[in-house]
Scaffold this active site. Structure first.
Site, PDB file in Angstrom:
ATOM      1  N   CYS A 135      80.016  58.988 100.048  1.00  0.00           N
ATOM      2  CA  CYS A 135      78.949  58.136  99.593  1.00  0.00           C
ATOM      3  C   CYS A 135      78.841  57.962  97.972  1.00  0.00           C
ATOM      4  CB  CYS A 135      77.472  58.565 100.077  1.00  0.00           C
ATOM      5  SG  CYS A 135      76.227  57.438  99.518  1.00  0.00           S
ATOM      6  N   CYS A 138      75.540  57.914  96.390  1.00  0.00           N
ATOM      7  CA  CYS A 138      74.662  59.019  96.591  1.00  0.00           C
ATOM      8  C   CYS A 138      75.463  60.354  95.354  1.00  0.00           C
ATOM      9  CB  CYS A 138      74.735  59.858  97.845  1.00  0.00           C
ATOM     10  SG  CYS A 138      74.707  58.653  99.045  1.00  0.00           S
ATOM     11  N   ASP A 139      76.588  60.431  95.211  1.00  0.00           N
ATOM     12  CA  ASP A 139      77.057  61.370  94.708  1.00  0.00           C
ATOM     13  C   ASP A 139      77.762  61.322  93.387  1.00  0.00           C
ATOM     14  OD1 ASP A 139      76.125  63.233  96.849  1.00  0.00           O
ATOM     15  OD2 ASP A 139      78.011  63.248  98.018  1.00  0.00           O
TER      16      ASP A 139
END
Ligand code: NAP
Length: 311
Positions: A135, A138-139
């Site tokens: 992701c 997200c990261d």
């Protein structure tokens, strides 16, 4: 054993699940959502959603999920945070076994979604959270001013590469063919972004690491050559697979494991419906997931009315 029989049990609390919950409770049905972790499913991991109407500045997936959950709860939908372990879907009363106990329902709406597809190469599992991720939104922040690989050639890979190009020093897109599957709108944007480069006709055969990721072994499928590309992070963006293992052998699926259901969301089992990303469909988006949830409520109502007539 919980003796109560709900009108509707919904497996999965993503956008499709909570849209179904909103419509079903508004139609007067006693509705329970069973969700493993927290509302939103994969959507909750998305930092910015710009293609869901009504939010002129976009919205993050977590907030949208909370809004959807609260919207359904306003009309009486209930949520139990518990992992579903097994289901029994035949007959007029269906049962769903969870870590918290067994729940019964006259209908079941399957809204379990889809999860990221894995590459299945050495180092992938060992490096999860230590350089390898699924992701980018997200990261990606962990790789500010660093070099990252994006593996894949679809819309997700294209969007991920563009997102990461704004954070990272360098983005290398590794794709197994020499053209992207992604929609044309992305092609020019990617080519015009200076810090994005491409590794065409190539696959990752292994992730390399000491304590964390150091790079990847890249195999060129045309020349047969292997090379090492150094990188601090790698995002695997090769699509998703349906979270349908629980239902194997009991419900009709396509070869990829998506539950076969048309626009009506009805499956081959009476009283069982499939909505959102787990259903066979052309476009898996938040907006199509919520549409499924609404449609399912209509056919739930039709099915329950038929049951009452038969009693
Ligand atoms: P996708 O369209 O199925 O693309 C998957 C990509 O990964 C393909 O390029 C495929 O290569 C590659 N791939 C698959 N297995 C691989 C493997 N084992 N090794 C190497 N490469 C592999 O999946 P997606 O990009 O996640 O998109 C899923 C759906 O969401 C699509 O309907 C998409 O349009 C939608 N979506 C839309 C947006 C948007 O901006 N509107 C953003 C994200 C997703 P091949 O091309 O060779 O098959």
């Amino acid at each position: 054993m919980n003796e109560k029989i709900y009108d509707v049990l919904i497996i999965g609390g993503g956008p499709a699940g909570y849209s179904a919950a909103l419509y079903c409770t508004r139609a007067g049905f006693d509705t329970l959502v069973l969700e493993k972790l927290s509302a939103g499913g994969q959507m909750a991991l998305t930092m910015q959603i710009d293609n869901y109407p009504g939010f002129e500045d976009g919205i993050d997936g977590f907030s949208l999920a909370e809004k959807m959950k609260k919207g359904a709860e306003r009309f009486g939908a209930q949520t139990r945070l518990s992992e579903v372990l097994s289901v029994s879907l035949d007959g007029p009363v269906k049962t769903v076994e969870t870590a918290e106990g067994i729940f019964k329902g006259r209908t079941v709406i399957i809204a379990a979604g889809a999860v990221p597809r894995e590459l299945g190469v050495p180092g992938e599992k060992e490096l999860l959270g230590k350089g390898v991720g699924y992701c980018a939104t997200c990261d990606g922040m962990f790789y500010r001013d660093k070099t990252v690989l994006v593996i894949g050639g679809g819309n997700t890979a294209a969007a991920d590469a563009l997102t990461l190009s704004r954070i990272c020093k360098k983005v290398i897109l590794v794709h197994r063919r020499e053209e992207l599957r992604a929609t044309k709108i992305y092609h020019r944007q990617l080519e015009e972004t200076e810090n994005i480069s491409f590794c065409w006709n190539s696959t990752v055969s292994e992730f390399l690491y000491d304590k964390k990721l150091t790079g990847a072994k890249i195999h060129n499928i045309i020349s047969g050559d292997d090379s090492v590309v150094e990188a601090d992070g790698a995002f695997i963006s090769i699509g998703r697979k349906p979270a349908s293992e629980l239902f194997h052998g009991m419900i009709e699926m396509d070869p990829a494991g998506y539950i076969v259901a048309d626009e009506s969301t009805r499956t081959n089992i009476p009283g069982v419906f499939a909505v959102g990303d787990i259903r066979t469909k052309a476009m898996r988006q938040v907006v199509t997931a919520v549409s499924d949830g609404a449609t399912a409520s209509h056919y739930v109502e039709e099915y329950l009315a038929g049951m009452n007539d038969a009693e």
